[in-house]
Design a protein around this motif. Structure first.
Motif, short mmCIF file in Angstrom:
data_model
loop_
_atom_site.label_atom_id
_atom_site.label_comp_id
_atom_site.label_asym_id
_atom_site.label_seq_id
_atom_site.Cartn_x
_atom_site.Cartn_y
_atom_site.Cartn_z
N GLU B 63 39.10 47.15 67.31
CA GLU B 63 37.65 47.15 67.08
C GLU B 63 37.26 48.48 66.75
OE1 GLU B 63 38.99 46.59 70.26
OE2 GLU B 63 38.29 44.51 71.04
N PHE B 64 37.97 49.59 67.13
CA PHE B 64 37.47 50.63 66.43
C PHE B 64 37.52 50.88 65.02
CE2 PHE B 64 38.13 55.13 65.25
CZ PHE B 64 37.25 55.99 65.84
N LEU B 65 38.47 50.32 64.46
CA LEU B 65 38.90 50.24 62.92
C LEU B 65 37.73 49.30 62.33
CD1 LEU B 65 40.89 51.85 61.50
CD2 LEU B 65 42.32 49.69 60.95
N ALA B 66 37.43 48.11 62.90
CA ALA B 66 36.43 47.47 62.52
C ALA B 66 35.04 48.21 62.25
CB ALA B 66 36.47 45.97 63.31
N VAL B 67 34.55 48.70 63.27
CA VAL B 67 33.35 49.62 63.46
C VAL B 67 33.42 50.49 62.25
CG1 VAL B 67 31.68 50.66 64.74
CG2 VAL B 67 32.83 48.85 65.70
N SER B 68 34.44 51.33 62.41
CA SER B 68 34.33 52.36 61.25
C SER B 68 34.57 51.69 59.77
CB SER B 68 35.91 53.02 61.31
OG SER B 68 36.08 53.42 62.84
N GLN B 69 35.18 50.59 59.65
CA GLN B 69 35.09 49.92 58.47
C GLN B 69 33.73 49.56 58.07
OE1 GLN B 69 37.44 48.64 56.28
NE2 GLN B 69 36.32 47.15 55.29
N VAL B 70 32.84 49.21 59.03
CA VAL B 70 31.43 49.01 58.57
C VAL B 70 30.71 50.39 58.34
CG1 VAL B 70 29.36 47.84 59.51
CG2 VAL B 70 31.46 46.70 59.89
N LEU B 71 31.00 51.26 58.96
CA LEU B 71 30.18 52.23 59.05
C LEU B 71 30.49 53.11 57.65
CD1 LEU B 71 28.51 54.45 60.44
CD2 LEU B 71 30.54 55.25 61.82
N ILE B 72 31.67 53.32 57.42
CA ILE B 72 32.29 54.04 56.38
C ILE B 72 32.13 53.11 54.98
CG2 ILE B 72 33.87 55.25 55.16
CD1 ILE B 72 34.97 55.94 57.91
N TYR B 73 32.73 52.06 55.06
CA TYR B 73 32.73 51.19 53.72
C TYR B 73 31.31 50.56 53.52
CZ TYR B 73 37.58 51.18 52.57
OH TYR B 73 38.69 51.76 52.00
N VAL B 74 30.66 49.91 54.44
CA VAL B 74 29.50 49.18 53.88
C VAL B 74 28.36 50.50 54.08
CG1 VAL B 74 27.97 47.76 54.87
CG2 VAL B 74 30.32 47.17 55.01
N GLY B 75 28.30 51.41 55.01
CA GLY B 75 27.28 52.38 55.07
C GLY B 75 27.21 53.39 54.09
N ALA B 76 28.49 53.72 53.76
CA ALA B 76 28.70 54.93 52.84
C ALA B 76 29.00 54.35 51.38
CB ALA B 76 29.51 55.80 53.38
N ILE B 77 30.51 53.85 51.24
CA ILE B 77 30.94 53.69 50.11
C ILE B 77 30.09 52.79 49.29
CG2 ILE B 77 32.84 52.76 48.83
CD1 ILE B 77 34.59 54.15 51.11
N ALA B 78 29.77 51.50 49.78
CA ALA B 78 29.01 50.61 49.15
C ALA B 78 27.45 51.17 48.89
CB ALA B 78 28.65 49.48 49.78
N THR B 79 27.01 51.95 49.56
CA THR B 79 25.66 52.63 49.27
C THR B 79 25.97 53.68 47.99
OG1 THR B 79 25.16 52.54 51.53
CG2 THR B 79 23.69 53.67 50.21
#
Lengths: 103, 175, 408
Positions: B63-79
């Protein structure tokens, strides 16, 4: 449970998509997106092997995946800064037009 | 139900159905990223793929990795990627095709790579069942501890790398 | 305390249903209840905002439809729904239609981990706090998509401003959220609420709020949450005179209503997170004896925080964008980093717990005092400079009375 090779096949597919985007796309940003896809595929493999491996209580797979995420963040920041800087000076981000170093 | 026993493969469990749905989403996103001619649609497909990968992590009980994925990939990298697309938007509606002359050979290589890898993967006797996990809250605590004990040096190097990337990106992108 | 889904499942099993089916039904009921709760809440929030703002501006506010104008929002919603749904030509259809859905999706997803009372929480995730932070990034993405796909340069400019503002203020907000998490040693929102109990003579009065231990961190969270919720004094995204209402300028009818809904709910839930992390969550007197009281305490506190943000909205002027960015990067981020570092040192002191907490409190108060002194000195210099630049006395001196018109 889901068999391990389902995850591996999914990761292989994502990796192939990323490979295609990184090699065949003309736009530098699209190529960068392909690289991100490949990194994600690698991460799926790391976590899946951790989950189905013998040493579940040792979290090496997750640790490594988190390192990959951090490196990807750094890579994207620098890569995009490079692309924007190139766009400013050459007015293009098409990879095959950036051939200044070609003899 | 008598007819179901005659099926050539066993009925999927609930988890397998969820996996198929998530995998479908991820594959769709990856295909859009690789093939759609519009760069902005590529970025949207990438977001979809990132969400799919986060779902895969949830299925793998990370779960931790899943939330980190959304936070970093969607929140930062995709932006960031979307931001860069907008800053270079003169390139968006290109007169030329979106692929270069290596397109055909790359497509063949990618497809072959996938087919060979799949052929290899389905023929290996991988373990079908993972071991039972201890409490996931304990796992997050262990993960944190590993970063400051076993993997202290890579962790600190990572901080240094991120700092260097930050400084470098600012330097490069400035006028 | 038993989780609500267990109670509901047991009830359906009692009716003679098999257990997996009963569990599925219980979770579907829970999810539906949360999904209905959020828009209903938004109707109330909009009414509260209008009432508070009109009182501040010496007006009465909505008072025609229903008692105290309570159904005015319903009427407005019906009006918005019946409006024509316009898409601009050359808009990017996929992104244009997806953006409002994504913004509402992110906000409603966050109701799933909000701890309303002991045992009443959609899903008590082990990474609850991080989950809320991750959902916040969906809002950024939807604003970006809306700004880009509208094919309007003002919408795009506003989209850029959204990213700049939300990304900048996300950093101090997340770091401030780390404070209570470090103190409680858990990212579970239920555990954070349970941590903030205070027993006096064996009776839990529920006043062990982390805001009492770390007031400066709470203040940083609150300011960042104002910016994240796009509220005054950081509502630059909506600056009507400059950006014609921001990234959703091309949206109308139902899609505009969705952005509107997401914005109100977002600012309410940011207040709700403040309550869960800093203001005791559902803690209050008698909540151990009667858990359902927790819902009243939680919603009451969250409403109070919301009312304070609306009070700020009615009284504060808007800041300039360079002031806003400088405040995030030069004041909030260094301050919260120093505070978190001090907190970690204090928690490792070889001393009883109350000494550690006192050390954290002293550090917080010291940081607040220091910041006030520095800002005061900085701002007083700024004032002198602007006075010299504009010379207001000379402006008054050049003003002449209007010449009398010959007709009189």
């Amino acid at each position: 449970m889901v068999p391990l090779n389902w995850y591996l096949v999914l990761a292989a597919f994502i990796f192939s998509c990323g490979l295609y985007a990184a090699l065949a796309r003309r736009n530098a940003i699209a190529a960068l997106m392909g690289i991100e896809l490949m990194l994600n595929a690698v991460n799926i493999n790391l976590v899946a092997f951790w989950r189905y491996g013998e040493f579940v209580e040792r979290l090496e797979g997750q640790v490594f995946a988190l390192f990959v995420i951090a490196v990807a963040a750094a890579e994207v920041a620098v890569g995009l800064a490079l692309i924007i800087s190139v766009y400013r000076s050459r007015r293009t981000v098409n990879l095959d037009e950036l051939d200044l170093l070609q003899g | 139900m008598p007819g179901l026993d005659a099926l050539p493969f066993p009925l999927p469990t609930v988890q397998q159905v969820i996996f198929i749905l998530i995998a479908g989403m991820t594959v769709t996103g990856a295909l859009i990223t690789a093939l759609a001619p519009n760069l902005f649609h590529n970025a949207l497909g990438l977001v979809l793929a990132f969400f799919g990968v986060a779902g895969v992590y949830v299925l793998l009980e990370a779960e931790f990795l899943a939330v980190s994925q959304v936070l970093i990939y969607v929140g930062a990298i995709a932006t960031l990627i979307t931001f860069a697309i907008m800053l270079t938007r003169g390139m968006m509606f290109g007169r030329t095709s979106s692929t270069n002359r290596l397109m055909l050979s790359t497509a063949i290589i990618s497809a072959l790579f996938f087919l060979v890898l799949t052929g290899l993967l389905v023929n290996v006797a991988w373990p079908e069942i993972g071991a039972e996990l201890a409490g996931s809250e304990q796992m997050i605590a262990d993960l944190g501890e590993m970063f400051v004990t076993t993997y202290l040096v890579p962790f600190e190097l990572m901080a240094l790398l991120l700092l260097a990337a930050l400084a470098g990106a600012i330097l490069l992108a400035r006028d | 305390m038993q989780h609500w889904s267990t109670t509901l499942t047991n009830f359906f099993v009692g009716l003679g249903l098999p257990e997996p089916v009963a569990m599925a039904i219980a979770f579907i009921i829970g999810a539906t209840a949360l999904a209905i709760f959020a828009p209903t809440l938004a109707l109330g929030l909009i009414w509260i905002t209008r009432k508070i703002i009109s009182r501040i501006q010496d007006r009465i506010g909505p008072n025609r439809v229903g008692p105290y104008g309570l159904f005015q929002t319903v009427a407005d919603a019906a009006k918005l729904l019946s409006k024509e749904d316009i898409s601009p030509t050359d808009a990017d259809r996929v992104a244009y239609n997806l953006a409002p859905i994504l913004s509402v999706f992110g906000v409603i997803m966050s109701t799933a981990v909000i701890a309303f009372a002991p045992g009443i929480i959609g899903a008590d995730l082990h990474v609850g706090v991080l989950f809320l932070v991750a959902l916040g990034s969906l809002g950024i993405l939807s604003a970006l998509m809306a700004g880009w796909s509208s094919n309007n340069k003002y919408a795009l400019l506003a989209g850029f401003r959204v990213i700049a503002q939300l990304l900048s203020y996300e950093i101090p907000m997340v770091l401030a959220m780390l404070g209570p998490v470090l103190l409680a040693g858990s990212m579970r929102l239920q555990a954070l609420s349970e941590f903030q109990s205070l027993e006096i003579a064996g009776f839990n009065i529920g006043l062990g709020w982390t805001a009492f231990i770390m007031p400066a961190v709470f203040l940083i969270y609150f300011i960042s949450a104002l910016a994240e919720g796009e509220q005054t004094p950081f509502d630059l995204l909506e600056a009507e005179s400059e950006l014609i209402a921001g990234f959703h300028i091309e949206y109308s009818g139902m899609k505009f209503a969705m952005f509107f809904l997401a914005q109100f709910l977002n600012s309410f839930f940011l207040g709700g997170i403040a309550v869960m992390l800093f203001l005791g969550g559902w803690q209050g007197p008698f909540v151990d004896q009667l858990p359902i009281l927790g819902v009243v305490y939680f919603l009451g506190k969250a409403m109070l925080v919301y009312a304070v943000t609306q009070w700020i909205k009615g009284t504060f002027p808007r800041v300039r964008i360079d002031q806003m960015m400088a405040f995030a990067w030069k004041v909030l981020v260094p301050m919260v980093l120093a505070l978190i570092l001090w907190q970690m040192i204090a928690l490792k002191l070889p001393a009883p717990t109350w000494v550690q907490y006192a050390a954290i409190l002293i550090g917080n108060l010291g940081a607040l005092a220091l910041i006030v002194v520095i800002l005061n000195r900085h701002l007083s210099k700024e004032e002198i400079r602007t006075k010299r630049a504009f010379e207001p006395t000379s402006l008054i001196g050049t003003m002449q009375p209007a010449p009398p018109s010959p007709g009189n």
